[in-house]
Design a protein around this motif. Structure first.
Motif, PDB file in Angstrom:
ATOM      1  N   ASN A 153       0.814  -1.216   0.000  1.00  0.00           N
ATOM      2  CA  ASN A 153       0.000   0.000   0.000  1.00  0.00           C
ATOM      3  C   ASN A 153       0.846   1.265   0.000  1.00  0.00           C
ATOM      4  O   ASN A 153       0.321   2.359  -0.006  1.00  0.00           O
ATOM      5  CB  ASN A 153      -0.911   0.034   1.219  1.00  0.00           C
ATOM      6  CG  ASN A 153      -1.997  -0.998   1.092  1.00  0.00           C
ATOM      7  OD1 ASN A 153      -2.343  -1.373  -0.020  1.00  0.00           O
ATOM      8  ND2 ASN A 153      -2.509  -1.459   2.215  1.00  0.00           N
TER       9      ASN A 153
ATOM     10  N   LYS B  38      -7.420  -0.238   7.115  1.00  0.00           N
ATOM     11  CA  LYS B  38      -6.428  -1.136   6.510  1.00  0.00           C
ATOM     12  C   LYS B  38      -5.015  -0.580   6.565  1.00  0.00           C
ATOM     13  O   LYS B  38      -4.274  -0.596   5.579  1.00  0.00           O
ATOM     14  CB  LYS B  38      -6.810  -1.453   5.058  1.00  0.00           C
ATOM     15  CG  LYS B  38      -8.219  -1.940   4.882  1.00  0.00           C
ATOM     16  CD  LYS B  38      -8.266  -3.432   4.694  1.00  0.00           C
ATOM     17  CE  LYS B  38      -9.557  -4.076   5.084  1.00  0.00           C
ATOM     18  NZ  LYS B  38     -10.788  -3.566   4.616  1.00  0.00           N
TER      19      LYS B  38
ATOM     20  N   LYS C 143       1.519  -8.213   7.071  1.00  0.00           N
ATOM     21  CA  LYS C 143       0.784  -9.003   6.093  1.00  0.00           C
ATOM     22  C   LYS C 143      -0.735  -8.809   6.267  1.00  0.00           C
ATOM     23  O   LYS C 143      -1.481  -8.661   5.309  1.00  0.00           O
ATOM     24  CB  LYS C 143       1.146 -10.477   6.292  1.00  0.00           C
ATOM     25  CG  LYS C 143       0.675 -11.384   5.177  1.00  0.00           C
ATOM     26  CD  LYS C 143       1.138 -12.815   5.425  1.00  0.00           C
ATOM     27  CE  LYS C 143      -0.001 -13.668   5.887  1.00  0.00           C
ATOM     28  NZ  LYS C 143       0.387 -14.936   6.460  1.00  0.00           N
TER      29      LYS C 143
ATOM     30  N   GLN D 113      -3.529  -5.960   4.925  1.00  0.00           N
ATOM     31  CA  GLN D 113      -4.311  -6.009   3.686  1.00  0.00           C
ATOM     32  C   GLN D 113      -5.800  -6.158   3.976  1.00  0.00           C
ATOM     33  O   GLN D 113      -6.642  -5.645   3.274  1.00  0.00           O
ATOM     34  CB  GLN D 113      -3.885  -7.200   2.839  1.00  0.00           C
ATOM     35  CG  GLN D 113      -2.521  -7.038   2.231  1.00  0.00           C
ATOM     36  CD  GLN D 113      -2.126  -8.277   1.452  1.00  0.00           C
ATOM     37  OE1 GLN D 113      -2.964  -8.898   0.827  1.00  0.00           O
ATOM     38  NE2 GLN D 113      -0.857  -8.609   1.507  1.00  0.00           N
ATOM     39  N   ASP D 114      -6.069  -6.921   5.029  1.00  0.00           N
ATOM     40  CA  ASP D 114      -7.478  -7.247   5.298  1.00  0.00           C
ATOM     41  C   ASP D 114      -8.029  -6.626   6.572  1.00  0.00           C
ATOM     42  O   ASP D 114      -9.233  -6.607   6.774  1.00  0.00           O
ATOM     43  CB  ASP D 114      -7.639  -8.767   5.418  1.00  0.00           C
ATOM     44  CG  ASP D 114      -7.175  -9.472   4.158  1.00  0.00           C
ATOM     45  OD1 ASP D 114      -7.611  -9.040   3.077  1.00  0.00           O
ATOM     46  OD2 ASP D 114      -6.375 -10.409   4.259  1.00  0.00           O
TER      47      ASP D 114
END
Ligand SMILES: Nc1ncnc2c1ncn2[C@@H]1O[C@H](COP(=O)(O)OP(=O)(O)OP(=O)(O)O)[C@@H](O)[C@H]1O
Ligand SMILES: [Mg+2]
Lengths: 300, 284
Positions: free
Chosen positions: B26, B63, B225, B228-229
């Motif tokens: 991102n 996020k 990691k 992202q979610d």
């Protein structure tokens, strides 16, 4: 400097030795009591085998017939009923106090529990005679049996249950409070409700402790004498229902200790009663320890 | 490989060994608040008479990894516990203001507290596996929310254990007590347990401070990691950690939010004198 240090070490050794001997002495005392009771009850074995004494329900001291089954059964029945009645109430109250209530309420309830625990057992006996016995005889028993005096196994169980309730609640509250906050946080933050947390985390985590507390309360209940004696009828017959009278071991000893000299073997029989009580409590404690130990290992 | 984004050379060296963290997908977007799910408005919190959180106004970007830093006792844990209302069980608690998650106020009487908590996975300082098996720990949340289907549960357990890299290590002893795991493994288990109820946020209160450096690195990698979610909010005492993984930083002092902004701004160009002093290690 060095003499000072050797003095310290000597002192340490003496203190250690002293504490060891005192500990051994207190353990020995228990063994001695057991042994004394056993030796005193030996004469009765000259006429009857141990198993016969335990299995027979004929109690006719005049005929030298001493069957202990009614007394053992009475003791076990009353204790069992007391625990069955007190356990769920104590668990739910303790869960409420630790998991749901505000702390000021906890303080109030604790004061009340302390008072309850401090009431002499004869007062519970009077309460049982005045309220529980007539209630069973007039209200409850007619639904189940033709006639009951009210002086019954059930009355003994209820009175005993009420007596061990404060002990159980405060033990449980202590056990539940010892569960670290993090366990609750972990469960609650997953979206579990307080009840789910109590049921699946708190009760599970404290299961060995709950068993230990019940064992302690049971041992206490086995030996409770006066209150039970006042409400259970004291008939040396094997009880067949909750509405029959019974005669627990401690009541047998307490009721007859003065008059035992007229029958030669009576004293010996009463000593055996005391010895049996001793053994029941001992075996019970030992086995519950063993169970708790195994469960603790499994749960850790 | 991308270079480390912060300009200040003296600070950038802190993060030397963590080049693995630069796989930040991102990064190019910068820190634009495309969405901000969590908004704190005029939050004041009192415990008994003590004023613990003072007029807190915040927006937590969606996020991203948001780090809350500040000296001990400044109210970081309290703020975090307010987000999932775990603070409710504290004796003498009183709060005013509002916290909006998905535009619903979590203090609203109509909001179901279990729903809020389901949205916020909490990771505490010391891992706290529940007194049950590894499998049951992961399945616990789902079961509490009514999931009974064995197949589904099996699938969730495997999925989440894989997500935290624990599957290979424990797949042969799923029914062993979770407390038998090492501390580092336990912490990953707790993370997986939180993920299993499909939260939107991960709240972590000094989640690596009880861990060894390797496990701690492992967890940090996971956070990077997972962003992202999930929206990740972590309290940390380790400025290096904040520097390594934060996208957004909130600096608190004595119950107040002194400064909040992108990690870049806060670390390289703090606007407040207090923030600068804290970062320079004048107090901690
Ligand atoms: N249950 C409580 N009762 C009274 N005061 C509390 C309670 N919990 C926290 N506090 C106070 O609230 C303030 C903030 O505490 P908090 O735990 O949020 O600090 P923190 O920033 O997380 O500190 P640390 O970095 O040491 O964990 C502290 O001054 C603390 O004393
Ligand atoms: Mg804290």
């Amino acid at each position: 400097m060095s003499s000072n240090s050797s003095y310290r070490i000597l002192k340490n050794k003496i203190a250690g030795g002293l504490m060891f001997s005192i500990t051994v002495f207190s353990v020995l005392l228990v063994v001695l009591i057991g042994l004394g009771l056993y030796l005193k009850s030996v004469p009765i074995f000259e006429h009857n085998s141990f198993w016969h004494l335990i299995k027979s329900s004929e109690w006719r001291p005049g005929n030298n017939q001493f069957g202990f089954l009614p007394f053992i059964a009475g003791t076990l029945w009353i204790t069992l009923i007391a625990v069955i009645l007190a356990l769920p109430i104590a668990l739910l109250s303790a869960l409420f106090l630790t998991e749901f209530s505000k702390s000021y309420l906890k303080k109030w309830v604790f004061t009340a529990l302390d008072i309850l625990a401090g009431i002499p057992s004869v007062v519970y006996g009077v309460w049982g005679t005045l309220f529980i016995v007539p209630w069973i005889s007039e209200k409850l028993a007619p639904h189940f049996v033709e006639y009951s005096t009210g002086y019954t196994v059930l009355a003994g169980g209820i009175v005993l249950g009420v007596m061990i309730l404060p002990l159980l609640i405060s033990l449980f509250v202590e056990i539940f409070s010892a569960v670290p906050r993090e366990f609750r946080d972990a469960s609650l933050s997953l979206g579990a409700t307080k009840w789910q947390t109590s049921k699946h985390v708190i009760l599970r985590k404290t299961f060995p402790g709950i068993l230990a507390a019940v064992a302690l309360a049971l041992s206490r209940a086995f030996g409770e004498t006066i209150a039970v004696l006042m409400v259970c009828g004291n008939l040396p017959l094997l009880p067949h229902s909750l509405f029959d009278s019974c005669y627990p071991l401690p009541a047998l000893i307490a009721n007859n200790y003065g008059e035992m000299l007229s029958v030669p073997l009576y004293e010996s029989a009463l000593m055996l009663a005391a010895f049996l009580l001793f053994i029941v409590v001992f075996i019970f404690n030992a086995s519950s320890r063993a169970v708790i130990y195994r469960i603790e290992r499994k749960f850790k | 490989m991308k270079s480390y984004p912060y300009q200040n050379p003296s600070r950038a060296t802190w993060a030397e060994d963590y080049s693995f963290l630069n796989n930040d997908i991102n990064n190019d977007e910068g820190l634009a608040f495309n969405k901000s799910y969590l908004k704190v408005k005029d939050l004041n919190l009192y415990i008994h008479k003590a004023h613990i959180l003072k007029n807190v106004n915040l927006e937590i970007p969606d996020k991203k990894v948001t780090c809350i830093i500040g000296p001990s006792g400044c109210g970081k844990s309290t703020l975090l516990k307010t987000f999932n209302r775990l603070i409710d069980d504290t004796e003498g608690i009183k709060y005013e203001g509002s916290i909006l998650v998905d535009d619903t106020d979590i203090f609203d009487k109509k909001t179901e507290i279990t729903d809020i908590r389901k949205k916020m996975g909490l990771l505490s300082q010391r891992p706290c596996p529940l007194p049950m098996s590894i499998y049951d720990n992961i399945a616990f949340g789902c079961k509490m929310h009514g999931e009974r289907n064995r197949k589904k549960l099996n699938q969730i357990v495997e999925e989440q254990l894989k997500a935290v890299g624990l599957w290979e290590e424990v797949k042969n002893r799923l029914h062993a007590p979770a407390s038998k795991l090492s501390i580092g493994q336990q912490q990953r288990l707790c993370l997986a347990r939180g993920l299993a109820v499909e939260p939107e946020f991960i709240l972590a209160d000094e989640a690596t401070s009880a861990l060894d450096p390797i496990s701690s690195k492992h967890i940090e990698e996971l956070f990077v990691k997972l962003k992202q979610d999930y929206t990740i909010i972590l309290v940390t005492h380790t400025l290096r950690q904040a520097l390594r993984i934060a996208d957004h930083v909130i600096f608190m002092y004595l119950g107040e939010v002194i400064e909040a902004g992108s990690a870049d701004e806060i670390f390289n160009n703090p606007k407040q004198e207090l923030t600068r002093k804290y970062l320079e290690g004048a107090f901690s």
